[in-house]
Design an enzyme around this catalytic site. Structure first.
Site, PDB file in Angstrom:
ATOM      1  N   ASN A   7       0.960  -1.223   0.119  1.00 12.15           N
ATOM      2  CA  ASN A   7       0.196  -0.150  -0.291  1.00 12.15           C
ATOM      3  C   ASN A   7       1.297   1.206   0.253  1.00 12.15           C
ATOM      4  O   ASN A   7       1.343   1.914   1.019  1.00 12.15           O
ATOM      5  CB  ASN A   7      -1.054   0.266   0.989  1.00 12.15           C
ATOM      6  CG  ASN A   7      -1.929   1.346   1.067  1.00 12.15           C
ATOM      7  OD1 ASN A   7      -1.457   1.808   0.237  1.00 12.15           O
ATOM      8  ND2 ASN A   7      -2.393   1.443   2.134  1.00 12.15           N
ATOM      9  N   ARG A  88      -2.485  -1.813  -3.583  1.00 12.87           N
ATOM     10  CA  ARG A  88      -3.236  -1.265  -3.812  1.00 12.87           C
ATOM     11  C   ARG A  88      -3.620  -0.273  -4.817  1.00 12.87           C
ATOM     12  O   ARG A  88      -2.594   0.504  -4.780  1.00 12.87           O
ATOM     13  CB  ARG A  88      -3.783  -0.542  -2.453  1.00 12.87           C
ATOM     14  CG  ARG A  88      -4.325   0.696  -2.343  1.00 12.87           C
ATOM     15  CD  ARG A  88      -4.529   0.801  -0.844  1.00 12.87           C
ATOM     16  NE  ARG A  88      -6.078   1.969  -0.561  1.00 12.87           N
ATOM     17  CZ  ARG A  88      -6.306   2.148   0.582  1.00 12.87           C
ATOM     18  NH1 ARG A  88      -5.706   2.816   2.034  1.00 12.87           N
ATOM     19  NH2 ARG A  88      -6.970   2.862   0.841  1.00 12.87           N
ATOM     20  N   HIS A 176     -12.161   3.405  -0.654  1.00 17.32           N
ATOM     21  CA  HIS A 176     -12.169   2.706   1.015  1.00 17.32           C
ATOM     22  C   HIS A 176     -12.920   0.980   1.117  1.00 17.32           C
ATOM     23  O   HIS A 176     -12.552   1.408   2.281  1.00 17.32           O
ATOM     24  CB  HIS A 176     -12.873   3.474   2.750  1.00 17.32           C
ATOM     25  CG  HIS A 176     -11.551   5.080   2.818  1.00 17.32           C
ATOM     26  ND1 HIS A 176     -12.418   5.649   2.135  1.00 17.32           N
ATOM     27  CD2 HIS A 176     -10.333   5.067   2.395  1.00 17.32           C
ATOM     28  CE1 HIS A 176     -11.569   7.118   2.625  1.00 17.32           C
ATOM     29  NE2 HIS A 176     -10.280   6.239   2.169  1.00 17.32           N
ATOM     30  N   ARG A 237      -8.396  16.983   2.666  1.00 13.67           N
ATOM     31  CA  ARG A 237      -9.548  17.396   2.031  1.00 13.67           C
ATOM     32  C   ARG A 237     -10.868  18.214   1.831  1.00 13.67           C
ATOM     33  O   ARG A 237     -11.118  18.025   3.516  1.00 13.67           O
ATOM     34  CB  ARG A 237      -9.072  16.127   0.589  1.00 13.67           C
ATOM     35  CG  ARG A 237      -8.048  14.944   0.367  1.00 13.67           C
ATOM     36  CD  ARG A 237      -8.169  14.318  -0.148  1.00 13.67           C
ATOM     37  NE  ARG A 237      -7.422  13.246   0.494  1.00 13.67           N
ATOM     38  CZ  ARG A 237      -8.395  11.691   0.660  1.00 13.67           C
ATOM     39  NH1 ARG A 237      -9.341  11.311   0.095  1.00 13.67           N
ATOM     40  NH2 ARG A 237      -7.752  11.395   1.419  1.00 13.67           N
ATOM     41  N   GLU A 385      -7.226  -3.675   5.573  1.00 10.54           N
ATOM     42  CA  GLU A 385      -8.063  -3.925   4.527  1.00 10.54           C
ATOM     43  C   GLU A 385      -7.168  -4.781   3.593  1.00 10.54           C
ATOM     44  O   GLU A 385      -7.182  -5.090   3.126  1.00 10.54           O
ATOM     45  CB  GLU A 385      -7.154  -1.904   3.754  1.00 10.54           C
ATOM     46  CG  GLU A 385      -8.483  -1.337   4.809  1.00 10.54           C
ATOM     47  CD  GLU A 385      -8.127  -0.072   4.698  1.00 10.54           C
ATOM     48  OE1 GLU A 385      -7.155   0.305   5.036  1.00 10.54           O
ATOM     49  OE2 GLU A 385      -8.413   0.947   3.220  1.00 10.54           O
TER      50      GLU A 385
END
Ligand code: AMP
Length: 406
Positions: A7, A88, A176, A237, A385
């Protein structure tokens, strides 16, 4: 079967080596501050050995060299022991399910870079470097968007002229996916009920953040859209905006499109509002010391989550379980309490003691923080994840996935 999951962030590279026979983690580590002052490499092995040291690496390629050296000097006899590498990837464009990386897949990932301008360049660079260093391994891309392929058109379409949907494929794809999929399944397992019977709202609250509505195990709406900007206020963000404001600001401040990208992705969110940090721990600490802007950033963040949970409640027509995850969702009792305050009438209540004192860890990943009166189960779950990525990678290797497009 050993699978390496990678990742990559713009200045970090996280990796996990799995033994897929029992899904155990053999080795895991993180490179931080790549390309910055004082890069570090920290890792732990299955037998509990840990190491954290300053590294000499200057770029992702050098991080990979150190990673492969570390793995072949310990848990792997040679790189030939690896069955596959799972990478990822934020947005796969026409690809949704995990796929073997081919030149076509790579060019589709490149094509999607404007949608994920902060993340994709590092992800693409990492994939290219890995393919050079491990030419014999199977390389699989696992997309953040896969779990949301079930979102219906009415939730995915933007209110723009139809050609953008029909001809250019601009639709809300969400992100996600690995986290929302994992934590919803884990919640069902914890409650001892089939996921297919549950209405679940999941809040993945980290540096990036999104809320998801899950019905019968399928994502039917989520707060992030086609790019990594829509929805919640995030670390740096902006989240939802009035689109009419952007041309006004662009003209007033003579901004170019690249200036706007920089502002919306890097200088907004918690960082932009608070002026303190993008890191929620620092924002909370400053708010406690009376910093007005930090307080406002914290309040605005929680308000946005509350607003989306409310929206998803209507989308689902009720909710059996609400899950908090991600660095903020898992670790901040303050955020969870602020999100749920005043929602007793909708069936949510918190056990304040559990909310403040119980933590979700790797060996105890699910914590129930619901109050006695709560009709909705409120859970904190440590997301994983990388495991979801390794499982999807296995499906590709075994030929059960990877042929289907969006
Ligand atoms: P992630 O992107 O999932 O790693 O989450 C990173 C975010 O989690 C950052 O904003 C951190 O400040 C936040 N975080 C980590 N630990 C805590 C904590 N104890 N309290 C509040 N926020 C935290």
């Amino acid at each position: 079967m050993k699978i390496l999951v990678i990742n990559s962030g713009s200045s970090s590279l996280k990796y996990t080596l799995f033994n897929m026979a029992d899904e155990s983690v053999i080795f895991a580590g993180t490179f931080d501050r790549i390309g910055l002052e004082g890069p570090t490499h920290a890792y732990r092995s299955q037998d509990g050995n840990r190491s954290a040291h300053t590294s000499q690496i200057r770029n992702h390629g050098q991080a990979l060299d150190e990673l492969l050296h570390t793995l072949t000097g310990g848990p792997l006899e040679s790189l030939g022991d690896l069955s596959a590498v799972a990478h990822r990837v934020g947005h796969g464009g026409k690809y949704r399910n995990a796929v073997r990386i081919t030149p076509d897949v790579l060019s589709e990932i490149r094509r999607m870079t404007p949608m994920i301008p902060l993340h994709h360049p590092a992800m693409i660079m990492e994939i290219e470097e890995c393919r050079v260093r491990m030419p014999d391994a199977v390389h699989v891309a696992v997309f953040d968007t896969w779990f949301h392929r079930t979102i219906p058109d009415k939730a995915a379409i933007y209110g723009l002229p139809y050609k953008y949907f029909k001809e250019r494929g601009y639709r809300r794809t969400g992100f996600h996916g690995n986290s929302h999929a994992y934590i919803s399944a884990k919640a069902a397992e914890f409650l001892g009920r089939p996921l297919e019977e549950l209405k679940v709202i999941t809040c993945h609250l980290g540096n990036g953040a999104s809320v998801c509505a899950i019905e019968r195990g399928r994502s039917i709406d989520t707060s992030l859209g086609m790019t990594a900007l829509e929805g919640l206020i995030m670390g740096t963000r902006a989240g939802d905006l009035d689109p009419g404001l952007m041309p006004v600001i662009m003209k007033e401040d003579s901004l170019t499109p690249d200036d706007v990208i920089g502002m919306l992705y890097r200088d907004s969110g918690l960082k932009g509002i608070s002026g303190v940090s993008s890191d929620m721990r620092e924002v909370e600490a400053a708010a406690e010391q009376g910093n007005h802007r930090a307080h406002l950033a914290l309040d605005a963040f929680c308000y946005k989550v509350k607003r989306y949970v409310g929206a998803m409640l209507m989308v689902l027509g009720g909710c059996d379980v609400l899950v908090f995850a991600g660095g903020i969702g898992r670790n901040s009792p303050t955020v969870r309490q602020k999100v749920l305050e005043g929602s007793e009438g909708l069936g949510f209540s918190l056990n304040e003691h559990a909310n403040h004192s119980r933590r979700a860890y790797a060996d105890n990943p699910v914590v129930d923080i619901s109050g006695d009166a709560s009709k909705v189960k409120v859970l904190v779950i440590r997301t994983f994840e990388e495991l979801m990525m390794a499982r999807q990678c296995m499906e590709v290797i075994e030929g059960k996935s990877g042929r289907e497009h969006a």
